[in-house]
Enzyme design. Structure first.
Site: not given
Ligand code: NAD
Length: 255
Positions: A144, A159
């Protein structure tokens, strides 16, 4: 030839958002994709979508916070799918309680976020280590901008700490596994429109504005914006790249 022909790619958190986009993108480039997610029904649906489009995909339920479950699923994947050569550690959660918020909530945030974002990355990598070493594989961890900074909008210290940890783990593993031919890199997304932040985007326009005002490209990202970097880091296009983080943040960290 497609970029990921003959690869088996595991993507955690593949049922939604960034993980789903990466799974679809890898399948389009010829990989057999293994979708792992806590939300088994949604992961099954995405796997079905991939197969319907002519790709190869399987899905399994997994809580990345459980080391035992990760070991068990790695065995199932080896038996039922084959030797994994790409791992994307994407599963993650976020909560926005400040450290000064209600103490029980702060403690729970710390425990849950660390268990999934950081321990989960360790657990899954540990479980798939043998096939990744045997295949001279590639690991892509989702960091991130908070792998570097605590952003200007309300966010939990847990986080930020977890994503700093993901970057540290990426560099440590790159050093440890380089001699085996395994490359380990990270992606640093900025604000990407996914279900993870849907509530905050719907209810807190001010926060989104602060973020976008600081983003040179002037917009939030889409999950598809992460697919190119994820393909680059998993494919031979990045054959001499390891221990790096590719920022996909619209320039947020540059200013
Ligand atoms: N969306 C953003 O702005 C952003 C920015 C930087 C980093 N990220 C990172 O990207 C990654 C994906 O995030 P996203 O935005 O697509 O979120 P999202 O909520 O759309 O998807 C996350 C997925 O992870 C799954 N998940 C959660 N806990 C879990 C567990 N214990 N075991 C297995 N699966 C699990 C959820 O069911 C979901 O399908 C994360 O690591 C997040 O920190 C997201």
């Amino acid at each position: 030839m497609p970029l990921l022909e003959n690869h088996i790619a595991v993507v955690t958190g593949a049922a939604s958002g960034i993980g789903r986009a990466i799974a679809l993108g890898y399948a389009r480039e010829g990989a057999h994709v293994v979708l792992l997610d806590l939300n088994e029904a949604a992961a099954t649906e995405v796997a079905g979508e991939i197969r319907k489009a002519g790709g190869k995909a399987d899905s399994f339920a997994l809580d990345v916070a459980s080391h035992d479950d990760c070991i068990a699923v790695a065995k199932k994947v080896a038996d039922q799918v084959g030797r994994v050569s790409i791992l994307v550690n994407n599963a993650g959660i976020n909560r926005r309680n400040a450290f000064t918020a209600e103490p029980d909530a702060v403690l729970k945030d710390w425990q849950d976020i660390m268990a999934i974002n950081l321990n989960g990355t360790f657990n899954v990598t540990h479980a798939f280590l043998a096939p990744l070493r045997a295949s001279k594989g590639r690991i892509v961890n989702i960091g991130s901008i908070q792998s570097f900074v605590h952003v200007r909008t309300p966010n939990s210290p847990a986080y930020t700490a977890s994503k700093h940890g993901v970057l540290g783990f990426t560099k440590a593993l790159a050093a440890d596994l380089g001699k085996d031919g395994v490359r380990v890199n990270a992606i640093g997304p900025g604000l990407i429109e996914t279900p993870l932040n849907a509530h905050v985007r719907a209810t807190n326009q001010e926060l989104v504005k602060i973020f976008i005002d600081h983003t040179p490209l002037g917009r939030a990202g889409k999950p598809e914006d992460i697919v190119g970097p994820a393909l680059f880091l998993a494919s031979d296009l990045s054959s001499y790249v390891t221990g790096s983080i590719v920022m996909a943040d619209g320039g947020y960290r540059a200013i």
